[in-house]
Design an enzyme around this catalytic site. Structure first.
Site, PDB file in Angstrom:
ATOM      1  N   SER A 178       0.863  -1.186   0.000  1.00 36.35           N
ATOM      2  CA  SER A 178       0.000   0.000   0.000  1.00 36.35           C
ATOM      3  C   SER A 178       0.897   1.233   0.000  1.00 36.35           C
ATOM      4  O   SER A 178       1.743   1.366  -0.879  1.00 36.35           O
ATOM      5  CB  SER A 178      -0.950  -0.045   1.202  1.00 36.35           C
ATOM      6  OG  SER A 178      -1.888   1.003   1.127  1.00 36.35           O
ATOM      7  N   HIS A 199      -2.483  -1.055  -3.417  1.00 37.15           N
ATOM      8  CA  HIS A 199      -3.599  -0.125  -3.278  1.00 37.15           C
ATOM      9  C   HIS A 199      -3.370   1.094  -4.159  1.00 37.15           C
ATOM     10  O   HIS A 199      -2.313   1.726  -4.086  1.00 37.15           O
ATOM     11  CB  HIS A 199      -3.733   0.324  -1.821  1.00 37.15           C
ATOM     12  CG  HIS A 199      -4.170  -0.768  -0.899  1.00 37.15           C
ATOM     13  ND1 HIS A 199      -4.003  -0.694   0.456  1.00 37.15           N
ATOM     14  CD2 HIS A 199      -4.764  -1.963  -1.145  1.00 37.15           C
ATOM     15  CE1 HIS A 199      -4.490  -1.802   1.018  1.00 37.15           C
ATOM     16  NE2 HIS A 199      -4.942  -2.586   0.063  1.00 37.15           N
ATOM     17  N   ASP A 228      -4.755  -4.186   5.901  1.00 36.21           N
ATOM     18  CA  ASP A 228      -5.012  -5.136   4.820  1.00 36.21           C
ATOM     19  C   ASP A 228      -3.824  -6.088   4.667  1.00 36.21           C
ATOM     20  O   ASP A 228      -2.672  -5.675   4.747  1.00 36.21           O
ATOM     21  CB  ASP A 228      -5.268  -4.372   3.510  1.00 36.21           C
ATOM     22  CG  ASP A 228      -6.007  -5.214   2.484  1.00 36.21           C
ATOM     23  OD1 ASP A 228      -6.601  -6.241   2.866  1.00 36.21           O
ATOM     24  OD2 ASP A 228      -5.993  -4.831   1.301  1.00 36.21           O
TER      25      ASP A 228
END
Length: 194
Positions: free
Chosen positions: A15, A42, A135
């Site tokens: 991310s 992401h 996540d």
């Protein structure tokens, strides 16, 4: 059994700070690895599909955007497209889904990791890199639960520590490494162990 015979795929999640982290990890991988590599980074839902092109320019493996119903091929890096979850089906093909966001994210690392764990079982390596949310933690725990190998970027080396730290809290892992060492260990696990 050699490592080459054991592992069937690698999944990587990143991310915040992930572009640079992925460039370093993928840039350190040897050409011709005998497994596919699947990536969730992401991105904004409105992002264009620049990531596969960027990674393709910085690694010795072919990088491409994942397509729905596509069969996996060894030595190819599959990148989740913006605003779609990337999943691995039981028959080891890919599927894309525009379902609900998971961990405020679509694509979600947990969605990829959990589906890949169910498809590959102990033959999967999961890698959680830098990021500013949770996540990947639940998905990495699923990989470990089914006998796979778990790697996490050393939080002290991450641009954003929350995601690797959450993964370390969620499950015991096999390796906590710098980005350069993640690439070296992946090469060793996939090719060099007799």
């Amino acid at each position: 059994m050699t490592a080459t015979q054991r592992f069937k795929a690698v999944v990587i999640g990143a991310s915040a700070g992930g572009m640079e982290a992925l460039r370093i990890v993928l840039g350190g991988l040897e050409a011709g690895l005998p497994v596919p590599i699947l990536i969730v980074q992401h991105l904004s839902p409105d992002s264009d599909s620049f990531l596969p092109t960027y990674l393709d320019e910085h690694c010795r493996l072919r990088a491409k955007e994942a397509e729905d119903k596509e069969s996996l091929m060894a030595g190819v890096v599959y990148v989740a497209p913006p605003n779609y979850h990337l999943l691995v089906e039981a028959n080891e093909t890919l599927s894309l889904c525009a379902g609900e966001r998971v961990n405020f994210s679509r694509p979600s690392i947990d969605v990829l990791f959990e589906s890949a764990a169910d498809a590959f079982g102990a033959d999967l390596i999961g890698v959680v890199l830098t990021g500013a949310n949770q996540d990947g933690a639940k998905g990495l725990a699923r990989i470990k639960q089914l006998g796979g190998v778990a790697m996490v970027q050393d939080p002290s080396t991450a641009k954003a520590q929350a995601m690797p730290q959450a993964a370390l809290t969620a499950t015991p892992v096999d390796y906590v490494l710098s980005l350069q060492d993640i690439a070296r260990h992946l090469n060793r696990l996939l090719k060099d162990i007799p």
